[in-house]
Design an enzyme around this catalytic site. Structure first.
Site, PDB file in Angstrom:
ATOM      1  N   GLU A   1       0.734  -1.188   0.159  1.00  0.00           N
ATOM      2  CA  GLU A   1       0.079   0.042  -0.148  1.00  0.00           C
ATOM      3  C   GLU A   1       0.850   1.301  -0.152  1.00  0.00           C
ATOM      4  O   GLU A   1       0.692   2.058   0.843  1.00  0.00           O
ATOM      5  CB  GLU A   1      -1.166   0.121   1.224  1.00  0.00           C
ATOM      6  CG  GLU A   1      -1.951  -1.357   1.206  1.00  0.00           C
ATOM      7  CD  GLU A   1      -2.890  -1.251   2.384  1.00  0.00           C
ATOM      8  OE1 GLU A   1      -2.910  -0.460   3.231  1.00  0.00           O
ATOM      9  OE2 GLU A   1      -3.769  -2.272   2.096  1.00  0.00           O
TER      10      GLU A   1
ATOM     11  N   GLU B   1      -5.077  -8.848  -0.243  1.00  0.00           N
ATOM     12  CA  GLU B   1      -5.168  -8.851   1.211  1.00  0.00           C
ATOM     13  C   GLU B   1      -6.753  -8.248   1.225  1.00  0.00           C
ATOM     14  O   GLU B   1      -7.197  -7.400   0.577  1.00  0.00           O
ATOM     15  CB  GLU B   1      -4.294  -7.647   1.705  1.00  0.00           C
ATOM     16  CG  GLU B   1      -4.649  -7.535   3.210  1.00  0.00           C
ATOM     17  CD  GLU B   1      -3.862  -6.267   3.868  1.00  0.00           C
ATOM     18  OE1 GLU B   1      -2.496  -6.017   3.663  1.00  0.00           O
ATOM     19  OE2 GLU B   1      -4.535  -5.438   4.563  1.00  0.00           O
TER      20      GLU B   1
END
Ligand SMILES: *[C@@H]1O[C@H](CO)[C@@H](O)[C@H](O)[C@H]1NC(C)=O
Ligand SMILES: *[C@@H]1O[C@H](CO)[C@@H](O)[C@H](O)[C@H]1NC(C)=O
Ligand SMILES: *[C@@H]1O[C@H](CO)[C@@H](O)[C@H](O)[C@H]1NC(C)=O
Ligand SMILES: *[C@@H]1O[C@H](CO)[C@@H](O)[C@H](O)[C@H]1NC(C)=O
Ligand SMILES: *[C@@H]1O[C@H](CO)[C@@H](O)[C@H](O)[C@H]1NC(C)=O
Length: 522
Positions: free
Chosen positions: A257, A362
């Site tokens: 991220e 995820e």
């Protein structure tokens, strides 16, 4: 009577078959949760199991889990002749000749938190937990993701080679106590339990602070340009150290991220990347380093961020740095924000960049600020959200779907940044038990019945125009079967027909349920 080994064996086998021991499912030990769906309890003497049964010619096997409390409720029935006027309001037609992507697999994450929670259980429960996910009588996961160094699901933030600072040679690189105490033992247990090779995806959240412009774990940051090669070498060293421990990594991602270090709202380990800098680093450092090493077959997955970041952090990056695309095998995407992002962004990856795949790397529930209850025992809505997301992702060309922490404690941790969330398995070591949430079964309806090498095929829903859709996805499996997964998200039972070739299955989908149906190949 003289002892005769052969008839003893025959006798034993028939006795076992007669008693049904060869294929006995062990049902969920349900615990009621007020106003919600039940949870399934595993303790030192009992844990539910499910056996995938191959359908015989002329019949099908269906498995259903529901808010009402069914968990892999299995039944076998005969396929029926297709009636000209149909039996049902909704029918599905499977078209095995129209094929799409090949499936890589399903799994969850071995974080420090997962390992800590797992190790706090009795050895029997540890075995039950791993078997539940990766065993043949569990939901047969075949992938996992693990952090390179620390992430927020740990007791503290850390990285490898934190000292000495500015050590471009990474002369002091060594694995952390958490690798030896938690992650590697859990990964090895998983590898020993799974009957198919487990594909491991590894990801860095943050490098040591000295490589970063802000010299901190969280907040606005980027990689100092003088450490671009060092950060590439950092990944290489990790691959070497894990291999030395007997753990082969299948893929790395290019940092978790990166948006968290650009729009620094998240209060946990991150490293910010602009699309331009990321493209530069992949083209000139990470790509050449990995491809020029003994780890050249390790896959490199870009993005590893939310679906909505694809247009900038992927498309802009590879436009500016076409070389980066040559080094990338695919794109990893996260779950958070999927509701506000069109899924066709996913299909655009293999369309625009032939040969590149998309992996959902995820997902978890309970992460949003408005989720006041982080661990919500028995909440079917969370299973419902998982099911919808997985079906959507698969229908938009995603090749695999990885959940976040394999297990968490009752707070949804440990997490040093207090970023507590939910998990399909919650441990209660003080009661010598763990529980399986509805999300566990939601995932199992895919992972157990869609093995690696399955190919998605076309399925068409025919329904009256005003009727709500029943989410659906279908596959042909390497076991010569067709698998159709149907999600009735509404609170009314639905009678449906699923047509495969010249026959069909007529079945009821209970309110708020998921059903996996397996047919013999015709
Ligand atoms: C474990 O679970 C089984 C099945 O629910 C139950 O019969 C048994 O009493 C439990 N054992 C303990 C020690 O709680
Ligand atoms: C090397 O790293 C260890 C921690 O893994 C640390 O204790 C030690 O001080 C480091 N050595 C140097 C020379 O910085
Ligand atoms: C590491 O580099 C930074 C920036 O150049 C400097 O401020 C710091 O003192 C250096 N640390 C050591 C131990 O040399
Ligand atoms: C491998 O390294 C050599 C020597 O440093 C370099 O010339 C070559 O371009 C590298 N190959 C790749 C695939 O990056
Ligand atoms: C392990 O479980 C016990 C309860 O049996 C709990 O008090 C303790 O905090 C747990 N340890 C960790 C590291 O989670």
């Amino acid at each position: 009577m003289k002892f005769d080994a052969r008839s003893f064996v025959v006798f034993s086998i028939s006795a076992v078959m007669f008693l049904g021991l060869t294929s006995a499912d062990k049902p969920c030990a349900a615990r009621a949760i007020k106003g919600r769906s039940p949870v399934c309890v595993c303790n030192d003497t009992y844990c539910d199991e499910i056996i995938r049964e191959k359908p015989v010619s002329g019949s099908y096997v269906a498995y259903t889990s529901s808010e009402g409390g069914l968990r892999f409720h299995k039944r076998t029935a005969k396929l029926e002749e297709i009636l000209s006027n149909g039996c049902c309001h909704t029918n599905f037609v499977v078209d095995p000749d129209t094929k799409y992507q090949t499936i890589e697999g399903f799994g969850g994450a071995v974080t420090d938190a997962a390992g800590i929670n797992w190790k706090n259980l009795s050895t029997t429960l540890q075995d039950y937990l791993i078997n539940s996910y990766y065993g043949d009588t569990g939901i047969q996961y075949n992938m996992l993701r693990t952090p390179i160094g620390g992430c927020d699901f740990s007791t503290h933030a850390y990285a490898y080679n934190e000292l000495p600072e500015n050590d471009t040679k990474l002369a002091n690189f060594s694995l952390a106590p958490e690798d030896f105490d938690y992650k590697i033992p859990m990964i090895k247990k998983i590898m020993a339990t799974s009957s198919t090779p487990v594909e491991i995806v590894a990801t860095t959240w943050s490098p040591p602070k000295w490589m970063k412009t802000n010299n901190a774990w969280i907040g606005f940051s980027s990689l100092k340009t003088e450490y671009y090669q060092t950060y590439a070498d950092y990944h290489m060293k990790f691959l070497q150290e894990y291999e030395a421990q007997g753990v082969k990594v299948w893929a790395i991602t290019t940092t978790n991220e990166p948006i968290n270090g650009v729009v620094p709202l998240a209060r946990f380990n991150s490293l910010g990347w602009s699309p331009n800098h990321m493209g530069d680093w992949i083209s000139n450092n990470l790509g050449p380093t990995i491809r020029n090493s003994t780890f050249k077959n390790v896959k490199i997955l870009g993005l590893d961020d939310q679906r909505y970041t694809i247009p900038i952090w992927f498309d802009v990056m590879v436009n500016r740095h076409p070389k980066a695309l040559e080094y990338l095998d695919g794109v990893a995407v996260h779950y958070y924000g999927d509701i506000i992002t069109p899924p066709w962004l996913l299909s655009q990856i293999p369309e625009k960049y032939p040969g590149k795949f998309v992996l959902a790397s995820e997902a978890c529930e309970g992460s949003y600020p408005w989720d006041t209850e982080k661990v919500a025992l028995g909440l079917w809505n969370r299973a419902n959200n998982y099911i919808s997301d997985i079906i959507t992702d698969l229908n938009y060309d995603v090749v695999g779907w990885l959940d976040w922490n394999l297990c968490l404690d009752k707070r949804g941790g440990p997490n040093w940044a207090s970023n507590f969330v939910d998990s399909p398995i919650i441990v209660f070591p003080e009661n010598r038990e763990f529980i399986k949430q509805p999300m566990f079964y939601a995932l199992g309806h895919f992972s157990k019945f869609v093995p690696r090498g399955s190919v998605r095929i076309k399925v068409t829903e025919n329904k009256p125009i005003l009727r709500h859709t029943i989410e659906n996805v279908a596959f042909v499996t390497p076991d010569d079967t067709y698998v159709v997964i149907l999600h009735n998200s509404r609170s009314k039972i639905r009678h449906v027909a699923v047509r495969v070739g010249k026959e069909q299955a007529n079945l009821d989908l209970p309110a708020r349920s998921i059903t996996t149906i397996e047919f013999p190949k015709y």
